[in-house]
Design a protein around this motif. Structure first.
Motif, PDB file in Angstrom:
ATOM      1  N   THR A 144      -6.894   2.727  12.292  1.00  0.00           N
ATOM      2  CA  THR A 144      -5.804   3.248  13.113  1.00  0.00           C
ATOM      3  C   THR A 144      -5.564   2.364  14.335  1.00  0.00           C
ATOM      4  N   GLY A 145      -4.339   1.858  14.452  1.00  0.00           N
ATOM      5  CA  GLY A 145      -3.947   1.037  15.598  1.00  0.00           C
ATOM      6  C   GLY A 145      -4.512  -0.368  15.606  1.00  0.00           C
ATOM      7  N   LYS A 146      -5.096  -0.850  14.507  1.00  0.00           N
ATOM      8  CA  LYS A 146      -5.775  -2.137  14.515  1.00  0.00           C
ATOM      9  C   LYS A 146      -5.114  -3.212  13.659  1.00  0.00           C
ATOM     10  N   LEU A 147      -4.041  -2.872  12.951  1.00  0.00           N
ATOM     11  CA  LEU A 147      -3.350  -3.857  12.127  1.00  0.00           C
ATOM     12  C   LEU A 147      -1.912  -4.015  12.594  1.00  0.00           C
ATOM     13  N   ASP A 148      -1.330  -5.195  12.306  1.00  0.00           N
ATOM     14  CA  ASP A 148       0.036  -5.477  12.739  1.00  0.00           C
ATOM     15  C   ASP A 148       1.086  -4.800  11.869  1.00  0.00           C
ATOM     16  N   ALA A 149       0.727  -4.423  10.657  1.00  0.00           N
ATOM     17  CA  ALA A 149       1.687  -3.819   9.724  1.00  0.00           C
ATOM     18  C   ALA A 149       1.038  -2.626   9.043  1.00  0.00           C
ATOM     19  N   PRO A 150       1.833  -1.700   8.544  1.00  0.00           N
ATOM     20  CA  PRO A 150       1.266  -0.545   7.845  1.00  0.00           C
ATOM     21  C   PRO A 150       0.421  -0.971   6.635  1.00  0.00           C
ATOM     22  N   VAL A 151      -0.597  -0.185   6.351  1.00  0.00           N
ATOM     23  CA  VAL A 151      -1.400  -0.415   5.153  1.00  0.00           C
ATOM     24  C   VAL A 151      -0.566  -0.009   3.938  1.00  0.00           C
ATOM     25  N   LEU A 152      -0.597  -0.837   2.902  1.00  0.00           N
ATOM     26  CA  LEU A 152       0.131  -0.536   1.672  1.00  0.00           C
ATOM     27  C   LEU A 152      -0.762   0.265   0.729  1.00  0.00           C
ATOM     28  N   LEU A 153      -0.228   1.354   0.188  1.00  0.00           N
ATOM     29  CA  LEU A 153      -1.017   2.246  -0.654  1.00  0.00           C
ATOM     30  C   LEU A 153      -0.570   2.211  -2.103  1.00  0.00           C
ATOM     31  N   HIS A 154      -1.536   2.152  -2.996  1.00  0.00           N
ATOM     32  CA  HIS A 154      -1.312   2.415  -4.415  1.00  0.00           C
ATOM     33  C   HIS A 154      -0.916   3.884  -4.557  1.00  0.00           C
ATOM     34  N   GLY A 155      -0.161   4.216  -5.571  1.00  0.00           N
ATOM     35  CA  GLY A 155       0.317   5.586  -5.766  1.00  0.00           C
ATOM     36  C   GLY A 155      -0.798   6.613  -5.851  1.00  0.00           C
ATOM     37  N   ALA A 156      -1.975   6.225  -6.359  1.00  0.00           N
ATOM     38  CA  ALA A 156      -3.092   7.161  -6.487  1.00  0.00           C
ATOM     39  C   ALA A 156      -3.627   7.620  -5.144  1.00  0.00           C
ATOM     40  N   MET A 157      -3.288   6.886  -4.076  1.00  0.00           N
ATOM     41  CA  MET A 157      -3.784   7.226  -2.743  1.00  0.00           C
ATOM     42  C   MET A 157      -2.887   8.226  -2.006  1.00  0.00           C
ATOM     43  N   ALA A 158      -1.696   8.460  -2.509  1.00  0.00           N
ATOM     44  CA  ALA A 158      -0.684   9.182  -1.738  1.00  0.00           C
ATOM     45  C   ALA A 158      -1.050  10.631  -1.446  1.00  0.00           C
ATOM     46  N   ARG A 159      -1.366  11.413  -2.476  1.00  0.00           N
ATOM     47  CA  ARG A 159      -1.560  12.850  -2.273  1.00  0.00           C
ATOM     48  C   ARG A 159      -2.767  13.140  -1.394  1.00  0.00           C
ATOM     49  N   GLY A 160      -3.872  12.468  -1.637  1.00  0.00           N
ATOM     50  CA  GLY A 160      -5.051  12.693  -0.815  1.00  0.00           C
ATOM     51  C   GLY A 160      -4.795  12.351   0.642  1.00  0.00           C
ATOM     52  N   THR A 161      -4.079  11.258   0.870  1.00  0.00           N
ATOM     53  CA  THR A 161      -3.767  10.851   2.243  1.00  0.00           C
ATOM     54  C   THR A 161      -2.870  11.879   2.918  1.00  0.00           C
ATOM     55  N   ASP A 162      -1.917  12.427   2.186  1.00  0.00           N
ATOM     56  CA  ASP A 162      -1.045  13.468   2.740  1.00  0.00           C
ATOM     57  C   ASP A 162      -1.850  14.706   3.133  1.00  0.00           C
ATOM     58  N   ILE A 163      -2.807  15.106   2.301  1.00  0.00           N
ATOM     59  CA  ILE A 163      -3.610  16.285   2.595  1.00  0.00           C
ATOM     60  C   ILE A 163      -4.430  16.075   3.862  1.00  0.00           C
ATOM     61  N   TYR A 164      -4.990  14.893   4.018  1.00  0.00           N
ATOM     62  CA  TYR A 164      -5.756  14.608   5.231  1.00  0.00           C
ATOM     63  C   TYR A 164      -4.850  14.659   6.464  1.00  0.00           C
TER      64      TYR A 164
END
Length: 344
Positions: A196-216
């Motif tokens: 968080t706050g340490k990269l110049d651009a957003p992290v790119l996610l594979h589709g399998a990462m989407a739902r779990g990340t949304d829940i968090y």
């Protein structure tokens, strides 16, 4: 008279026993992390070696409920706040934080004066993506032994996140994308929290990462900004972009869109160089959601258990060590695996 005396001196029956369907508490008539269909089971967390479809009733922690509904579909789920005790048959049952992933729970079962605790998967290192591990006093402890060798001693998550940052910068200089493989539930979100706050651009996610990340995120956990790979134009220059993907994406057609890549893996197994070589990875980052050797030993000695049943791993080093401390230690052969090794 002799028979009556022998019966009176007989050791009490085990509160939790191993069956071909899972761990079973006869006094409460329920299972824990059952792996075959049963009428009622407590589920410690949402990983697929502990949470299975086909149960009549599920009991889990409140924060684990959205994860189970995502992974198991619509089921008869009862969510319990951490620390709330309920009566089932002759026992009192409560759930307590395990520190493994969001909502992960230990199961405490009290039958008369006897207290049994099943840790499920757990860790004690501070982690902003899940509830902190709670040490529970007990007579008998059933615990995981995934990394039960003295060689496993985790570096801090801050140290490994700094290594990831340096790797991404290196990949940018080389004109490559930095593709990091991590399990899609728990591990990916822990990496995102650290970045968080340490990269110049957003992290790119594979589709399998989407739902779990949304829940968090819906649980109020701060994570690094993300974009879905599928939403990025195909002619994008991915040099220096951080990509999170599940292990199954390695060597897949999906990977070809990045043209030039370096590949890394986030797992406790990466502590040993041979594991990284076997996976054909340029980088390995030692980030685990399980207890290392010292955390495991500290938990066992601090909980006061006189008896330890170790499962979910190799116990060759752990059991003799515990026996040398005067603790009754045995192996419990359950069906739990290691999702960090799963190609999902």
């Amino acid at each position: 008279m002799l028979a009556a005396s022998a019966s009176a001196n007989a050791p009490p029956a085990d509160v939790i026993t191993l069956t071909d369907k899972g761990l079973y508490c006869a006094a409460g008539d329920f299972f824990i992390d059952a792996w075959k269909p049963v009428h009622r089971t407590f589920v410690t967390h949402g990983h697929s070696d502990h949470a299975h479809v086909g149960m009549g009733e599920y009991y889990c922690s409140t924060t684990s409920e959205p994860i189970l509904r995502w992974r198991l579909g619509e089921q008869n789920i009862h969510a319990l706040p951490f620390g709330q005790s309920i009566t089932m048959g002759e026992v009192q049952v409560s759930l307590h934080p395990a520190g493994h992933i969001l909502g992960s729970a230990q199961v405490r079962v009290q039958h008369g004066d006897a207290v049994w605790v099943f840790t499920g998967d757990f860790k004690r290192e501070p982690d902003p993506t899940c509830e902190a591990f709670e040490l529970l006093r007990c007579d008998t402890l059933i615990c995981e032994a995934t990394f039960a060798y003295p060689v496993y001693a985790w570096p801090t998550i801050a140290h490994e996140v700094e290594r990831i940052e340096r790797w991404v910068a290196h990949c940018k200089e080389q004109g490559k994308a930095a593709v990091l493989y991590a399990y899609s539930l728990g591990k990916a979100q822990r990496v995102l929290a650290g970045l968080t706050g340490k990269l110049d651009a957003p992290v790119l996610l594979h589709g399998a990462m989407a739902r779990g990340t949304d829940i968090y995120r819906q649980a109020g956990i701060a994570l690094a900004a993300t974009e879905m790979v599928a939403d990025v134009p195909v002619d994008t220059d991915f040099a220096g972009r951080m990509v999170l993907a599940p292990p199954s994406a390695q060597d897949s057609a999906w990977l070809k869109r990045f043209k030039q890549v370096e590949q890394g893996f986030a797992s406790g197994w990466m502590l040993l160089r041979g594991n990284r070589r076997r996976r054909n990875m340029q980088r390995g980052f030692v980030i685990s959601d399980h207890a290392d050797w010292q955390e495991l030993v500290d938990t066992i000695t601090e909980c006061g258990a006189q008896r330890v049943l170790a499962t979910h791993g190799n116990t060759d080093a752990l059991i003799p060590y515990l026996q040398s401390l005067g603790i009754q230690a045995e192996r419990l052969r359950t069906a739990y695996g290691d999702e960090e090794e799963a190609a999902e």
